[in-house]
Design a protein around this motif. Structure first.
Motif, PDB file in Angstrom:
ATOM      1  N   ARG A 165       0.839  -1.195   0.000  1.00  0.00           N
ATOM      2  CA  ARG A 165       0.000   0.000   0.000  1.00  0.00           C
ATOM      3  C   ARG A 165       0.867   1.237   0.000  1.00  0.00           C
ATOM      4  NH1 ARG A 165      -3.722  -0.108   4.667  1.00  0.00           N
ATOM      5  NH2 ARG A 165      -4.116  -2.238   4.030  1.00  0.00           N
ATOM      6  N   VAL A 166       0.257   2.351  -0.381  1.00  0.00           N
ATOM      7  CA  VAL A 166       0.998   3.609  -0.366  1.00  0.00           C
ATOM      8  C   VAL A 166       0.073   4.713   0.125  1.00  0.00           C
ATOM      9  CG1 VAL A 166       0.525   4.323  -2.772  1.00  0.00           C
ATOM     10  CG2 VAL A 166       2.690   4.956  -1.685  1.00  0.00           C
ATOM     11  N   SER A 167       0.635   5.629   0.892  1.00  0.00           N
ATOM     12  CA  SER A 167      -0.149   6.736   1.446  1.00  0.00           C
ATOM     13  C   SER A 167      -0.302   7.845   0.410  1.00  0.00           C
ATOM     14  CB  SER A 167       0.560   7.266   2.700  1.00  0.00           C
ATOM     15  OG  SER A 167       0.333   8.655   2.852  1.00  0.00           O
ATOM     16  N   ILE A 168      -1.545   8.287   0.209  1.00  0.00           N
ATOM     17  CA  ILE A 168      -1.805   9.351  -0.759  1.00  0.00           C
ATOM     18  C   ILE A 168      -1.127  10.654  -0.308  1.00  0.00           C
ATOM     19  CG2 ILE A 168      -3.649  10.725  -1.847  1.00  0.00           C
ATOM     20  CD1 ILE A 168      -5.431   8.127  -1.341  1.00  0.00           C
ATOM     21  N   ALA A 169      -1.149  10.906   0.990  1.00  0.00           N
ATOM     22  CA  ALA A 169      -0.478  12.115   1.498  1.00  0.00           C
ATOM     23  C   ALA A 169       1.012  12.082   1.179  1.00  0.00           C
ATOM     24  CB  ALA A 169      -0.699  12.238   3.004  1.00  0.00           C
ATOM     25  N   ASN A 170       1.606  10.885   1.284  1.00  0.00           N
ATOM     26  CA  ASN A 170       3.036  10.779   0.958  1.00  0.00           C
ATOM     27  C   ASN A 170       3.295  10.958  -0.533  1.00  0.00           C
ATOM     28  OD1 ASN A 170       3.726  10.426   3.593  1.00  0.00           O
ATOM     29  ND2 ASN A 170       4.245   8.258   3.433  1.00  0.00           N
ATOM     30  N   LEU A 171       2.355  10.490  -1.373  1.00  0.00           N
ATOM     31  CA  LEU A 171       2.531  10.691  -2.819  1.00  0.00           C
ATOM     32  C   LEU A 171       2.427  12.169  -3.168  1.00  0.00           C
ATOM     33  CD1 LEU A 171       0.564   7.699  -4.408  1.00  0.00           C
ATOM     34  CD2 LEU A 171       3.037   7.959  -4.109  1.00  0.00           C
ATOM     35  N   GLU A 172       1.494  12.853  -2.519  1.00  0.00           N
ATOM     36  CA  GLU A 172       1.365  14.298  -2.757  1.00  0.00           C
ATOM     37  C   GLU A 172       2.650  15.007  -2.312  1.00  0.00           C
ATOM     38  OE1 GLU A 172      -1.586  16.256  -0.361  1.00  0.00           O
ATOM     39  OE2 GLU A 172      -1.531  18.089  -1.565  1.00  0.00           O
ATOM     40  N   HIS A 173       3.151  14.601  -1.149  1.00  0.00           N
ATOM     41  CA  HIS A 173       4.417  15.147  -0.655  1.00  0.00           C
ATOM     42  C   HIS A 173       5.525  14.944  -1.700  1.00  0.00           C
ATOM     43  CE1 HIS A 173       7.888  15.670   2.145  1.00  0.00           C
ATOM     44  NE2 HIS A 173       8.386  14.657   1.452  1.00  0.00           N
ATOM     45  N   CYS A 174       5.602  13.715  -2.228  1.00  0.00           N
ATOM     46  CA  CYS A 174       6.660  13.408  -3.207  1.00  0.00           C
ATOM     47  C   CYS A 174       6.496  14.252  -4.468  1.00  0.00           C
ATOM     48  CB  CYS A 174       6.630  11.927  -3.585  1.00  0.00           C
ATOM     49  SG  CYS A 174       7.368  10.877  -2.319  1.00  0.00           S
ATOM     50  N   ALA A 175       5.271  14.375  -4.969  1.00  0.00           N
ATOM     51  CA  ALA A 175       5.061  15.164  -6.187  1.00  0.00           C
ATOM     52  C   ALA A 175       5.590  16.581  -5.986  1.00  0.00           C
ATOM     53  CB  ALA A 175       3.579  15.175  -6.564  1.00  0.00           C
ATOM     54  N   LYS A 176       5.311  17.155  -4.823  1.00  0.00           N
ATOM     55  CA  LYS A 176       5.779  18.516  -4.549  1.00  0.00           C
ATOM     56  C   LYS A 176       7.299  18.561  -4.436  1.00  0.00           C
ATOM     57  CE  LYS A 176       1.523  20.247  -2.492  1.00  0.00           C
ATOM     58  NZ  LYS A 176       0.784  20.565  -1.260  1.00  0.00           N
ATOM     59  N   VAL A 177       7.848  17.575  -3.758  1.00  0.00           N
ATOM     60  CA  VAL A 177       9.319  17.538  -3.613  1.00  0.00           C
ATOM     61  C   VAL A 177       9.987  17.382  -4.984  1.00  0.00           C
ATOM     62  CG1 VAL A 177      11.257  16.152  -2.722  1.00  0.00           C
ATOM     63  CG2 VAL A 177       9.336  16.733  -1.223  1.00  0.00           C
ATOM     64  N   TYR A 178       9.427  16.494  -5.833  1.00  0.00           N
ATOM     65  CA  TYR A 178      10.030  16.304  -7.166  1.00  0.00           C
ATOM     66  C   TYR A 178       9.975  17.600  -7.975  1.00  0.00           C
ATOM     67  CZ  TYR A 178       9.375  11.300  -6.076  1.00  0.00           C
ATOM     68  OH  TYR A 178       9.392  10.068  -5.478  1.00  0.00           O
TER      69      TYR A 178
END
Ligand code: ZN
Length: 403
Positions: free
Chosen positions: A378-391
């Motif tokens: 599984r993956v956390s949506i909040a963490n994916l949003e965090h990653c998109a912003k960091v990238y």
């Protein structure tokens, strides 16, 4: 330190939509793309890129198994500190097996390939799409890449190796590679590793053990080999560990020999993994193991044959590298506090290849490294949003952009 204005950054963030990331991730994991049969996964990624207006190149490694590349060319004259960036991930997954079926549950997208690593690939596409929607013009090329054949043993790293060819020829330009999976931290070092097999054999043939002194039995000498490994382990544990990825290791997973209780085992094979720290090389490790085998062969009169496979040199991208600094700055801004820490791991991955064979500094930054290869991935949506912003922010910091 940041070279991105607040208004530009706000415009980029406004284009990153967590719900859309979640939906794309769920759709992506509904597409089966097990290693060796990951064509549909690559094509899904290509379609995602095309939807956002990116040009896509498919590079077939084998019929129906393409790597995916999409370059956003730089705009205008490059500045002195403009650096080309490659984002990278793999489109294959380990077998779906009995893993939980794809679904949504609150902050989670669940299913094989969510954390490892379709979520990261989706976050990458959303990050770069947000840059383009916000009108950000990068000063250096940015290339998004998805490769096949990552997961062993079915995958032989054929996708990563093809990408390395393009990096070496200059067809894909990179001053740094960010692999979009791993912990929510800057994973910047890994141990090197090799899988060794020592085969101890005698030319006596499988005769009755009553006719052979135990001192000449390959099984006894396998035991002595293991004792030598234990001595090495003691040396490793008393030496200085690498600050990020720990100490050197040797361990054994397979032990094979014999077929009957009183017949001489003519071949005894010991297979395991040897891991070593950045700064040391495969050839030093090979020489050490070979010496051990030669000494035991001389002492026993038996044959000790050493085979090494899946050799990976360690990698370490220094903290001062502009890409590490860009990720630190981006993670500091996105989390509104402290920069993400630098971490290392014992396990090896594609960064070992890209750094050593491709000659391009590489790090990992992903949503999490917790459920990969488990049956409850599984993956956390909040963490994916965090990653998109960091990238997105790291790309602006690293590539430079026109205000
Ligand atoms: Zn992975």
């Amino acid at each position: 330190m940041t070279r991105v204005s607040e208004s530009t950054w706000n415009n980029v963030c406004a284009e990153i939509d967590a719900e859309a990331i979640a939906q794309d991730t769920l759709e992506f994991v509904r597409v089966r793309s097990e290693t060796g049969e990951e064509g549909d996964g690559s094509r899904f990624l290509a379609d995602l890129l095309r939807r956002d207006g990116f040009e896509v190149r498919l590079d077939e490694i084998e019929l129906g198994r393409p790597n995916v590349y999409s370059t956003v060319p730089h705009v205008g004259a490059t500045t002195a500190d403009a650096r080309a960036l490659v984002f990278n991930g793999h489109t294959d997954t380990i077998p779906v097996g009995v893993s939980t079926a794809p679904s949504r549950d609150g902050d989670w997208v669940i299913g094989r390939g969510t954390e490892d690593m379709k979520g990261g690939l989706v976050a990458m596409v959303h990050a770069v799409a947000a840059l383009s929607k916000a009108g950000v013009q990068l000063a250096a090329d940015l290339t998004m890449t998805g490769v096949v054949g990552h997961e062993t043993p079915v995958g032989k790293k054929e996708g990563p190796r093809r990408l390395i060819e393009h990096l070496r020829s200059g067809a894909i330009v990179a001053d740094g590679i960010i692999i979009v999976e791993g912990p929510k931290a800057i994973w910047s070092a890994s141990l090197g590793s090799t899988i060794f097999t020592v085969t101890i054999s005698t030319d006596r043939g499988p005769i009755h053990t009553v006719k052979v002194p135990f001192a000449e039995n390959p099984a006894l000498w396998a035991g002595k080999l293991l004792t030598e490994f234990a001595r090495l382990e003691e040396e490793f544990s008393s030496a200085d560990a690498h600050p990020l990825c720990g100490r050197e290791q040797i361990n054994v997973g397979l032990l094979h020999g014999g077929d009957y209780f009183n017949r001489l085992p003519t071949d005894v094979a010991v297979t395991g993994t040897r891991r070593w720290t950045p700064g040391k090389t495969f050839s030093e490790v090979r020489v050490q193991l070979q010496q051990l085998c030669d000494d035991l062969a001389n002492a026993s009169g038996l044959t000790f044959e050493l085979a090494l496979e899946a050799n990976r040199e360690p990698f370490e991208t220094p903290p001062g590298h502009p890409m590490v600094q860009a990720l630190q700055e981006a993670s500091r801004v996105v989390s509104g506090g402290t920069p993400a820490p630098l971490v290392g791991m014992g396990m090896v991955g594609d960064a070992n290849l890209y750094t050593n064979d491709g000659g391009v500094a590489t790090v990992y930054y992903g949503p999490a490294h917790e459920t990969a290869h488990s049956d409850d991935e599984r993956v956390s949506i909040a963490n994916l949003e965090h990653c998109a912003k960091v990238y997105a922010l790291a790309a602006m910091e690293f590539c430079g952009h026109h205000q």
